[in-house]
Design an enzyme around this catalytic site. Structure first.
Site, mmCIF file in Angstrom:
data_model
loop_
_atom_site.group_PDB
_atom_site.id
_atom_site.type_symbol
_atom_site.label_atom_id
_atom_site.label_comp_id
_atom_site.label_asym_id
_atom_site.label_seq_id
_atom_site.Cartn_x
_atom_site.Cartn_y
_atom_site.Cartn_z
ATOM 1 N N ASP A 5 -12.935 5.847 0.980
ATOM 2 C CA ASP A 5 -11.503 5.840 1.287
ATOM 3 C C ASP A 5 -10.966 7.269 1.301
ATOM 4 O OD1 ASP A 5 -8.760 5.571 1.334
ATOM 5 O OD2 ASP A 5 -8.629 4.200 -0.365
ATOM 6 N N ASP A 22 0.877 -1.174 0.000
ATOM 7 C CA ASP A 22 0.000 0.000 0.000
ATOM 8 C C ASP A 22 0.907 1.215 0.000
ATOM 9 O OD1 ASP A 22 -1.682 2.091 0.534
ATOM 10 O OD2 ASP A 22 -2.336 1.380 2.502
ATOM 11 N N GLU A 43 -7.155 0.877 -4.328
ATOM 12 C CA GLU A 43 -7.163 0.724 -2.865
ATOM 13 C C GLU A 43 -8.519 0.256 -2.322
ATOM 14 O OE1 GLU A 43 -5.686 4.599 -1.893
ATOM 15 O OE2 GLU A 43 -3.712 4.110 -2.684
ATOM 16 N N LYS A 90 3.108 11.667 -3.308
ATOM 17 C CA LYS A 90 2.175 10.895 -4.141
ATOM 18 C C LYS A 90 1.125 11.806 -4.779
ATOM 19 C CE LYS A 90 -1.311 7.266 -3.556
ATOM 20 N NZ LYS A 90 -1.826 6.259 -2.615
#
Ligand code: AMP
Length: 509
Positions: free
Chosen positions: A169, A8, A147, A69
């Protein structure tokens, strides 16, 4: 083949896991379950990753990178640290290398393969950049897995019942919402939506602004609030305060000697909730949109799963309960995504299905629509014709046929767009296709193919079509490309598509 793990690769933190001997295990990195996604470069050029780098955020913020990211796949973003120029891909590569190294030494065998998770709403550029980082780190990237899908797999949902699951999420930098149909061991994503620029970092930023306003009021407007060290301390205090508000109703923020003054500020949950309301509202709006694209009402959702560190905020849980239903919150919220990735990695790396402990079927969808601009013959306006529609199952293909407009025309041009709209807006333009064709005294036709693979990575290819080809006559009749016919013609070598790179006018990532 070496070992295959699940990673992850989060905006704030990374986790890794492996499925072996019938169970899931977290892989500790430097003895901890979580590796901060931070990279720092020391004066001597040495690169630090993780906890050691994170602590340098306060000592040497200029040479330390966090939350990169958020910028992966953005060709314009570079970091200048200690005479080095690093891209977000380089940063991700460093992090993945660290994970590969640590995992290999923990497992006592080399880790060669990985499933890496990405936000469902990532664009193809962001996916490609993530995959590139993985490959440069020496990993064979078995799959990029969304994810929310990974989370749904890891929750090991009741196998007997058919369920429709919504995964909400909210991480450090991104928000995703997915709806999945789970039947036995099959996980089918039916709709995704999200915002690649919305997460806990934005919440921190609101608190930072709140504190800066207090500082300016206390110190007078002439006080300059510049200086990255002090700002970093405020950021840190803001994040801490936010986390504390997930547990208690009020928090005291104390910042001694900041920009020459001493700040004591009490922040209560009501003010905080009010502050973040617009951010939450954006997530709720996406929930409504994703339900609509899935053609479902909220009553048809059997379970809501919360993933990502930011879903610990009380206001998030309350908003989800109010909008849909009481969500399911795992104890191991930080690890579920890596767990799902590890199960997927086990599935993809064990060639013999009988020995795969948990055979699963996973189907994902594209989060975006793609098209080309063409003149609409009905009103002579330039419009986007969608070739791949959002929420189409991956992998998928879309195609269109274009022709030269006059004899002896040497090439065909088409703009390529990622958009839900039919308006060819400049900001939605991925680039231009320039397709050279044979120079003929008649109109020459070309078929353009858009292919999204299982990882959601886009490739374009194109091929000239011979005059009188059945593909052309079927296109004229039905106004759409007969994909089955196209595939069979490609298969038989009657059409030979050439891969092309679209001219995006962007530099290499
Ligand atoms: P993730 O990318 O899923 O690791 O999520 C990281 C984000 O979750 C960061 O913005 C953190 O500040 C935030 N976060 C972590 N723990 C908490 C907490 N207890 N309450 C609120 N936000 C949190």
């Amino acid at each position: 083949m070496g070992m295959a793990i699940g990673i992850d690769l989060g905006t704030s933190n990374c986790t890794a896991a492996i499925y072996r001997k019938g169970k899931i295990e977290s892989i500790p990195i430097e003895g901890r379950k979580i590796l901060p996604s931070v990279v720092s470069c020391k004066d001597d050029g040495r690169i630090l990753v993780g906890g050691a780098a994170k602590s340098r955020l306060y000592i040497d913020p200029e040479n330390t990178v966090a939350s990169s990211k958020r910028f992966i796949g953005d060709p314009g973003k570079v970091y200048h640290i200690q005479h080095k120029t690093l891209t977000p891909v380089d940063i991700a590569q460093e992090i993945l290398q660290k994970i590969k190294q640590e995992a290999s030494s923990y497992l006592g065998e080399e880790v060669t393969d990985a499933v890496i998770t990405i936000p469902a709403y990532f664009t193809e550029e962001q996916r490609e950049a993530t995959k590139k980082a993985g490959e440069r780190a020496g990993l064979n990237v078995l799959r990029l897995l969304a994810e929310p899908t990974a989370a749904a797999i890891a929750y090991g949902l009741d196998k007997e019942r058919n369920q429709t699951i919504m995964v909400y999420d909210l991480g450090g930098g991104t928000f995703d919402v997915s709806i999945l149909k789970v039947e036995n061991n099959s996980f089918k994503v039916i709709a995704v939506d999200g915002d690649a620029m919305l997460g806990g970092d934005d919440v921190d930023e609101l608190i930072v602004q709140h504190l800066l306003n207090k500082i300016k009021t206390a110190a007078g407007s002439n006080q300059s609030v510049q200086g990255s060290l002090s700002l970093q301390r405020i950021k840190e205090a803001a994040e801490e305060a936010k986390k504390e508000l997930s547990e208690s109703d009020v928090v005291d923020i104390s910042l001694p000697d900041i920009f020459g003054i001493h700040i004591e500020e009490e922040l209560d949950i009501e003010i905080f909730n009010h502050m973040i309301e617009p951010l939450l509202h954006r997530t709720i709006h996406k929930i409504e949109e994703v339900l609509q694209s899935a053609g479902l009402t909220k009553r048809e959702i059997s379970r809501v799963i919360l993933v990502g560190g930011s879903t610990r905020m009380k206001a998030v849980q309350e908003a989800v309960t109010e909008q849909i239903k009481k969500p399911y919150i795992a104890d191991n919220v930080d690890e579920v995504v890596a767990y799902g990735a590890a199960i997927m990695a086990a599935n993809l790396s064990v060639p013999d299905l009988d020995s795969t402990p948990v055979p699963i079927i996973v189907e994902e969808v594209t989060a975006h629509s793609f098209g080309v601009d063409m003149i609409d013959t009905s009103d002579h306006r330039l419009k986007v014709f969608h070739l791949i529609k959002k929420n189409t199952r991956l992998p998928c293909t879309g195609a269109t046929i274009g022709s030269t407009l006059r004899p002896y025309q040497p090439s065909i041009r088409a703009g390529v767009f990622r958009t839900e709209s039919i308006m060819p807006a400049e900001e939605a333009k991925l680039g231009e296709l320039h397709l050279p064709v044979s120079i003929r005294p008649y109109h020459v036709s070309v078929v353009s193919l858009f292919e999204l693979d299982e990882d959601g990575i886009l490739t374009f290819s194109t091929a000239e079509i011979a005059k009188g080809s059945p593909l052309l006559s079927s296109y004229r009749k039905n106004k759409e490309v007969d994909l089955q016919l196209l595939h069979s013609m490609i298969h038989q070598g009657e059409i030979v598509p050439q891969k092309i790179v679209i001219d995006t006018k962007k530099t290499e990532v």
